[in-house]
Scaffold this motif. Structure first.
Motif, PDB file in Angstrom:
ATOM      1  N   ASN A 134       0.816  -1.219   0.000  1.00  0.00           N
ATOM      2  CA  ASN A 134       0.000   0.000   0.000  1.00  0.00           C
ATOM      3  C   ASN A 134       0.846   1.264   0.000  1.00  0.00           C
ATOM      4  OD1 ASN A 134      -2.311  -1.518   0.023  1.00  0.00           O
ATOM      5  ND2 ASN A 134      -2.610  -1.375   2.233  1.00  0.00           N
ATOM      6  N   ALA A 135       1.938   1.268   0.762  1.00  0.00           N
ATOM      7  CA  ALA A 135       2.792   2.463   0.822  1.00  0.00           C
ATOM      8  C   ALA A 135       3.395   2.777  -0.544  1.00  0.00           C
ATOM      9  CB  ALA A 135       3.902   2.267   1.842  1.00  0.00           C
ATOM     10  N   TYR A 136       3.668   1.752  -1.346  1.00  0.00           N
ATOM     11  CA  TYR A 136       4.229   1.973  -2.680  1.00  0.00           C
ATOM     12  C   TYR A 136       3.203   2.577  -3.630  1.00  0.00           C
ATOM     13  CZ  TYR A 136       7.747  -1.416  -1.121  1.00  0.00           C
ATOM     14  OH  TYR A 136       8.714  -2.089  -0.435  1.00  0.00           O
ATOM     15  N   LYS A 137       1.935   2.356  -3.336  1.00  0.00           N
ATOM     16  CA  LYS A 137       0.872   2.844  -4.220  1.00  0.00           C
ATOM     17  C   LYS A 137       0.203   4.102  -3.677  1.00  0.00           C
ATOM     18  CE  LYS A 137       0.039  -1.405  -6.553  1.00  0.00           C
ATOM     19  NZ  LYS A 137      -0.922  -2.103  -7.339  1.00  0.00           N
ATOM     20  N   ALA A 138       0.799   4.716  -2.669  1.00  0.00           N
ATOM     21  CA  ALA A 138       0.258   5.959  -2.119  1.00  0.00           C
ATOM     22  C   ALA A 138       0.226   7.018  -3.219  1.00  0.00           C
ATOM     23  CB  ALA A 138       1.113   6.433  -0.948  1.00  0.00           C
ATOM     24  N   ALA A 139      -0.790   7.852  -3.183  1.00  0.00           N
ATOM     25  CA  ALA A 139      -0.988   8.846  -4.239  1.00  0.00           C
ATOM     26  C   ALA A 139       0.205   9.790  -4.370  1.00  0.00           C
ATOM     27  CB  ALA A 139      -2.271   9.636  -3.964  1.00  0.00           C
ATOM     28  N   ASP A 140       0.761  10.220  -3.247  1.00  0.00           N
ATOM     29  CA  ASP A 140       1.903  11.143  -3.296  1.00  0.00           C
ATOM     30  C   ASP A 140       3.141  10.477  -3.894  1.00  0.00           C
ATOM     31  OD1 ASP A 140       0.505  13.283  -2.180  1.00  0.00           O
ATOM     32  OD2 ASP A 140       0.889  12.545  -0.150  1.00  0.00           O
ATOM     33  N   LEU A 141       3.396   9.217  -3.540  1.00  0.00           N
ATOM     34  CA  LEU A 141       4.543   8.508  -4.103  1.00  0.00           C
ATOM     35  C   LEU A 141       4.315   8.236  -5.591  1.00  0.00           C
ATOM     36  CD1 LEU A 141       7.302   7.265  -3.583  1.00  0.00           C
ATOM     37  CD2 LEU A 141       6.155   5.140  -2.969  1.00  0.00           C
ATOM     38  N   ARG A 142       3.099   7.925  -5.942  1.00  0.00           N
ATOM     39  CA  ARG A 142       2.780   7.695  -7.358  1.00  0.00           C
ATOM     40  C   ARG A 142       3.020   8.959  -8.178  1.00  0.00           C
ATOM     41  NH1 ARG A 142      -2.148   4.029  -9.183  1.00  0.00           N
ATOM     42  NH2 ARG A 142      -1.302   2.953  -7.389  1.00  0.00           N
ATOM     43  N   ARG A 143       2.598  10.103  -7.645  1.00  0.00           N
ATOM     44  CA  ARG A 143       2.849  11.382  -8.336  1.00  0.00           C
ATOM     45  C   ARG A 143       4.341  11.643  -8.477  1.00  0.00           C
ATOM     46  NH1 ARG A 143      -1.824  13.072  -5.803  1.00  0.00           N
ATOM     47  NH2 ARG A 143      -0.748  13.739  -3.916  1.00  0.00           N
ATOM     48  N   PHE A 144       5.087  11.355  -7.414  1.00  0.00           N
ATOM     49  CA  PHE A 144       6.531  11.545  -7.462  1.00  0.00           C
ATOM     50  C   PHE A 144       7.165  10.672  -8.545  1.00  0.00           C
ATOM     51  CE2 PHE A 144      10.628   9.718  -6.201  1.00  0.00           C
ATOM     52  CZ  PHE A 144      11.416  10.855  -6.281  1.00  0.00           C
ATOM     53  N   THR A 145       6.809   9.386  -8.577  1.00  0.00           N
ATOM     54  CA  THR A 145       7.437   8.466  -9.527  1.00  0.00           C
ATOM     55  C   THR A 145       7.030   8.766 -10.966  1.00  0.00           C
ATOM     56  OG1 THR A 145       5.688   6.831  -9.190  1.00  0.00           O
ATOM     57  CG2 THR A 145       7.662   6.623  -7.836  1.00  0.00           C
ATOM     58  N   GLN A 146       5.817   9.229 -11.182  1.00  0.00           N
ATOM     59  CA  GLN A 146       5.383   9.542 -12.544  1.00  0.00           C
ATOM     60  C   GLN A 146       6.098  10.762 -13.103  1.00  0.00           C
ATOM     61  OE1 GLN A 146       1.143   9.821 -12.171  1.00  0.00           O
ATOM     62  NE2 GLN A 146       0.852   7.603 -12.310  1.00  0.00           N
ATOM     63  N   GLY A 147       6.554  11.627 -12.234  1.00  0.00           N
ATOM     64  CA  GLY A 147       7.249  12.826 -12.682  1.00  0.00           C
ATOM     65  C   GLY A 147       8.735  12.635 -12.912  1.00  0.00           C
ATOM     66  N   ARG A 148       9.230  11.406 -12.810  1.00  0.00           N
ATOM     67  CA  ARG A 148      10.664  11.140 -12.974  1.00  0.00           C
ATOM     68  C   ARG A 148      10.880  10.278 -14.219  1.00  0.00           C
ATOM     69  NH1 ARG A 148       9.792  14.451  -9.992  1.00  0.00           N
ATOM     70  NH2 ARG A 148      10.459  14.747  -7.870  1.00  0.00           N
ATOM     71  N   ASP A 149      11.532  10.850 -15.222  1.00  0.00           N
ATOM     72  CA  ASP A 149      11.779  10.086 -16.443  1.00  0.00           C
ATOM     73  C   ASP A 149      12.894   9.061 -16.262  1.00  0.00           C
ATOM     74  OD1 ASP A 149      13.746  11.969 -16.180  1.00  0.00           O
ATOM     75  OD2 ASP A 149      13.826  12.500 -18.305  1.00  0.00           O
ATOM     76  N   TRP A 150      13.676   9.159 -15.203  1.00  0.00           N
ATOM     77  CA  TRP A 150      14.759   8.216 -14.928  1.00  0.00           C
ATOM     78  C   TRP A 150      14.289   6.977 -14.188  1.00  0.00           C
ATOM     79  CZ3 TRP A 150      15.046   7.753  -9.685  1.00  0.00           C
ATOM     80  CH2 TRP A 150      14.652   8.839  -8.916  1.00  0.00           C
ATOM     81  N   LEU A 151      12.999   6.908 -13.843  1.00  0.00           N
ATOM     82  CA  LEU A 151      12.478   5.817 -13.019  1.00  0.00           C
ATOM     83  C   LEU A 151      11.354   5.076 -13.729  1.00  0.00           C
ATOM     84  CD1 LEU A 151      12.522   4.447 -10.209  1.00  0.00           C
ATOM     85  CD2 LEU A 151      10.879   6.164  -9.463  1.00  0.00           C
ATOM     86  N   THR A 152      11.506   3.753 -13.845  1.00  0.00           N
ATOM     87  CA  THR A 152      10.466   2.874 -14.372  1.00  0.00           C
ATOM     88  C   THR A 152      10.164   1.850 -13.290  1.00  0.00           C
ATOM     89  OG1 THR A 152      11.408   3.115 -16.580  1.00  0.00           O
ATOM     90  CG2 THR A 152       9.818   1.340 -16.258  1.00  0.00           C
ATOM     91  N   ILE A 153       8.883   1.664 -12.970  1.00  0.00           N
ATOM     92  CA  ILE A 153       8.502   0.777 -11.868  1.00  0.00           C
ATOM     93  C   ILE A 153       7.769  -0.448 -12.403  1.00  0.00           C
ATOM     94  CG2 ILE A 153       7.090   0.554  -9.796  1.00  0.00           C
ATOM     95  CD1 ILE A 153       7.695   3.423  -9.173  1.00  0.00           C
ATOM     96  N   TYR A 154       8.148  -1.606 -11.856  1.00  0.00           N
ATOM     97  CA  TYR A 154       7.484  -2.872 -12.145  1.00  0.00           C
ATOM     98  C   TYR A 154       7.053  -3.470 -10.811  1.00  0.00           C
ATOM     99  CZ  TYR A 154       9.909  -2.316 -16.560  1.00  0.00           C
ATOM    100  OH  TYR A 154      10.383  -1.805 -17.735  1.00  0.00           O
ATOM    101  N   TYR A 155       5.885  -4.105 -10.783  1.00  0.00           N
ATOM    102  CA  TYR A 155       5.370  -4.696  -9.554  1.00  0.00           C
ATOM    103  C   TYR A 155       5.468  -6.210  -9.622  1.00  0.00           C
ATOM    104  CZ  TYR A 155       3.568  -0.116  -8.389  1.00  0.00           C
ATOM    105  OH  TYR A 155       3.462   1.215  -8.087  1.00  0.00           O
TER     106      TYR A 155
END
Length: 185
Positions: free
Chosen positions: A111-132
Motif C-alpha cells: 500500500n505504501a508503494y501505491k500511495a498517491a503522493d509517491l505515485r505522483r513523485f514516480t510519474q514525474g521522474r523520467d529516470w524511473l520505471t517501476i514494475y510490480y
C-alpha cells in the motif's frame, strides 16, 4: 517491451524490500557440551523495533550494489512503525544520485508503494520505471535472501541490550553481505 527498453538504455535493475527486526533475538542452532543446553537470557519482550528498507542494484558489467536505510520505532502508541512514502521517495532520490543513470525498480504491491503522493513523485521522474511483483512471490526478490542471511547469521542468538545495539549489528551484517566477495569462476 518496457523492460527491454530499460535494459537497452543501461538502466540499473533495482529490487526493494523492507523488513522489521525486534529486540528479541531469532533462535538458531548451536553446539554445546553434552548435557549443557545453552541459554540466552533476554530481559523481556520489547516493543521497540527497527525497520530496514534495502535496495539491491544490478547492471551488466558492474558489481551488484546494496543501499539500505534503518528506521527506528521507539514504541510510541501513535508513531509509525514502518516506512512512509516520504522515506521511500528519499531512498530513491539518494540511489539515483549515487548511480546517476536510469532505474528500473521492482517491488511488491504494498500500500505504501501505491500511495498517491509517491505515485505522483514516480510519474514525474523520467529516470524511473517501476514494475510490480505478483503477490506472494518472495522468491522473485533477491532482498528476501539478504534478510534471511541476517536472521540466520548476524542476528541469531544475540541478546540485544538497546535498539542502538540492534541497529549496529544489522549494519555490520549488511556491510559484510555488501562487501563479500562473490564466487570466483
Amino acid at each position: 517491451m518496457r523492460g527491454r527498453l530499460a535494459a537497452l538504455s543501461g538502466a540499473w535493475l533495482a529490487f526493494e524490500d523492507e523488513a522489521g527486526f525486534s529486540m528479541t533475538p531469532p533462535q538458531a542452532k548451536t553446539w554445546s557440551q553434552r548435557g549443557r543446553t545453552p541459554v540466552v537470557r533476554v530481559r523481556g519482550r520489547s516493543r521497540r523495533r527497527v525497520s530496514i528498507a534495502a535496495l539491491t542494484w544490478y547492471q551488466p558489467g558492474h558489481r551488484s550494489r546494496l543501499i539500505y536505510r534503518p528506521r527506528r520505532d521507539y514504541g510510541q502508541r501513535d508513531g509509525r512503525k514502518s516506512f512512509s512514502w516520504r522515506d521511500y521517495r528519499d531512498l530513491l532520490i539518494t540511489a539515483h544520485q549515487q548511480f546517476g543513470g536510469p532505474i528500473a525498480l521492482v517491488w511488491y504491491n504494498l500500500n505504501a508503494y501505491k500511495a498517491a503522493d509517491l505515485r505522483r513523485f514516480t510519474q514525474g521522474r523520467d529516470w524511473l520505471t517501476i514494475y510490480y511483483l505478483p503477490p506472494c512471490a518472495p522468491d522473485l526478490n533477491p532482498v528476501e535472501g539478504i534478510w534471511s542471511l541476517l536472521r540466520r547469521g548476524w542476528l541469531s542468538n544475540v541478546a540485544f541490550s538497546t535498539p542502538e545495539h540492534l541497529v549496529q549489528r544489522i549494519r555490520r551484517g549488511l556491510r559484510h553481505i555488501q562487501y563479500r566477495r562473490g564466487p570466483t569462476r
